[in-house]
Scaffold this motif. Structure first.
Motif, PDB file in Angstrom:
ATOM      1  N   SER A  41       0.840  -1.185   0.000  1.00 52.75           N
ATOM      2  CA  SER A  41       0.000   0.000   0.000  1.00 52.75           C
ATOM      3  C   SER A  41       0.880   1.241   0.000  1.00 52.75           C
ATOM      4  CB  SER A  41      -0.902   0.016   1.233  1.00 52.75           C
ATOM      5  OG  SER A  41      -0.115  -0.013   2.411  1.00 52.75           O
ATOM      6  N   GLY A  42       0.311   2.371  -0.418  1.00 51.16           N
ATOM      7  CA  GLY A  42       1.049   3.625  -0.396  1.00 51.16           C
ATOM      8  C   GLY A  42       1.264   4.190  -1.767  1.00 51.16           C
ATOM      9  N   ALA A  43       1.659   5.443  -1.832  1.00 52.27           N
ATOM     10  CA  ALA A  43       1.851   6.150  -3.094  1.00 52.27           C
ATOM     11  C   ALA A  43       3.113   5.678  -3.785  1.00 52.27           C
ATOM     12  CB  ALA A  43       1.921   7.658  -2.839  1.00 52.27           C
ATOM     13  N   ALA A  44       3.160   5.879  -5.100  1.00 52.92           N
ATOM     14  CA  ALA A  44       4.350   5.560  -5.884  1.00 52.92           C
ATOM     15  C   ALA A  44       5.512   6.434  -5.449  1.00 52.92           C
ATOM     16  CB  ALA A  44       4.070   5.766  -7.363  1.00 52.92           C
ATOM     17  N   PRO A  45       6.741   5.888  -5.412  1.00 46.58           N
ATOM     18  CA  PRO A  45       7.902   6.672  -5.016  1.00 46.58           C
ATOM     19  C   PRO A  45       8.246   7.741  -6.032  1.00 46.58           C
ATOM     20  CG  PRO A  45       8.581   4.531  -5.849  1.00 46.58           C
ATOM     21  CD  PRO A  45       7.073   4.518  -5.762  1.00 46.58           C
ATOM     22  N   ALA A  46       8.981   8.726  -5.565  1.00 47.76           N
ATOM     23  CA  ALA A  46       9.413   9.794  -6.463  1.00 47.76           C
ATOM     24  C   ALA A  46      10.242   9.209  -7.584  1.00 47.76           C
ATOM     25  CB  ALA A  46      10.236  10.818  -5.667  1.00 47.76           C
TER      26      ALA A  46
END
Length: 277
Positions: free
Chosen positions: A261-266
């Motif tokens: 889960s979580g947003a895509a990394p930079a």
């Protein structure tokens, strides 16, 4: 499973073009009726085998593009209830075949908040290519280096799967490993079973190749590699026959993965435009 994580099955398959397709087609259809993956990458695709796969995978979508490589080399399918397409493209990585290259899609999971994933495939140059036979220089090592460089740009630090018929057992594998990619068997502390050739193949004759009287050695040349925030859960070389016939002269490789889960990394998602050539 972690809350918000996303688990799916990916498969890579060299579908042997349209060779002996009349004999193989029922088995090919039966394979996907029995073992349809959530993501499918293909090599040695032809327009007729693509049509068969479309019919065998009614719950899936694929790339629709006029560039001939998407119907004459490779394509990528995804289960539409699990993923949506963000963008796609093809990169020239020096493979010595018309319209070949690194074919890729960026897909967004539709459940939870798992990040997008880059799913890609390539079919590296056969060692019997005339250019390689003439000078003895391994073309696949440089091709693997260019695949890593392309996926560095396309996927950044994000989750990536690279599937391949690598046509080799040494240097190009090492290049992918040194580029941060881990195959689905090594990730589980295992070695891959044989993926080619399939035996018995009742509608072919003889044991030699067209370049030698020697039979093709048993080898693992079909792989699923992963990199980034993704976890390998299971991996297998699929043994499948239907009515005594195999769907291809290669065995498919299937693996189960989990995205966190979580947003895509930079850095993930900075690529060329959709449909790049």
């Amino acid at each position: 499973m972690l809350t918000g994580s996303f688990t799916f099955v990916a498969m890579t398959y060299n579908v042997w073009g349209d060779a002996h397709l009349e004999q193989r087609e029922p088995a090919l259809r039966d394979l996907f009726a029995t073992r349809a993956p959530d993501l499918l990458a293909t090599q040695e695709l032809r327009p007729r085998t693509r049509e068969v796969l479309d019919e065998a995978l009614p719950g899936h979508a694929r790339v629709h593009d006029d560039f001939p490589g998407w119907g004459g080399q490779s394509n990528l399918w995804w289960r539409t209830e699990l993923f949506e397409l963000v963008e796609y493209g093809r990169r020239d990585v020096g493979i010595l075949a018309a319209d070949a290259g690194l074919f890729w899609v960026r897909l967004r999971p539709l459940a939870g908040d798992a990040p997008p994933i880059v799913f890609s495939t390539a079919h590296l140059t056969w060692p019997g290519h005339p250019d390689e036979r003439q000078d003895g220089r391994n073309r696949r090592t440089g091709q693997a280096q260019r695949v890593v460089a392309a996926l560095d740009e396309i996927a950044g630090d994000g989750a990536a799967l690279f599937t391949v018929d690598i046509n080799d057992i040494g240097p190009p594998l090492w290049e992918l490993g040194n580029g941060g990619f881990l195959d689905s068997f090594t990730a589980l502390g295992r070695t891959s079973p044989v993926t080619h050739p399939v035996s018995p193949m009742p509608f072919t004759t003889g044991i030699g190749t067209r370049l030698s009287p020697l039979g093709s050695p048993a080898k693992a040349i079909d792989w699923i590699f992963s990199r980034g925030p993704i976890t390998t859960r299971a991996s297998e070389v699929v043994e499948f026959f239907s009515a005594g016939s195999a769907p291809s002269d290669h065995k498919p490789v299937a693996a189960t993965f989990t995205l966190p889960s979580g947003a895509a990394p930079a850095g993930a998602g900075t690529t060329s435009n959709q449909g790049e050539k």
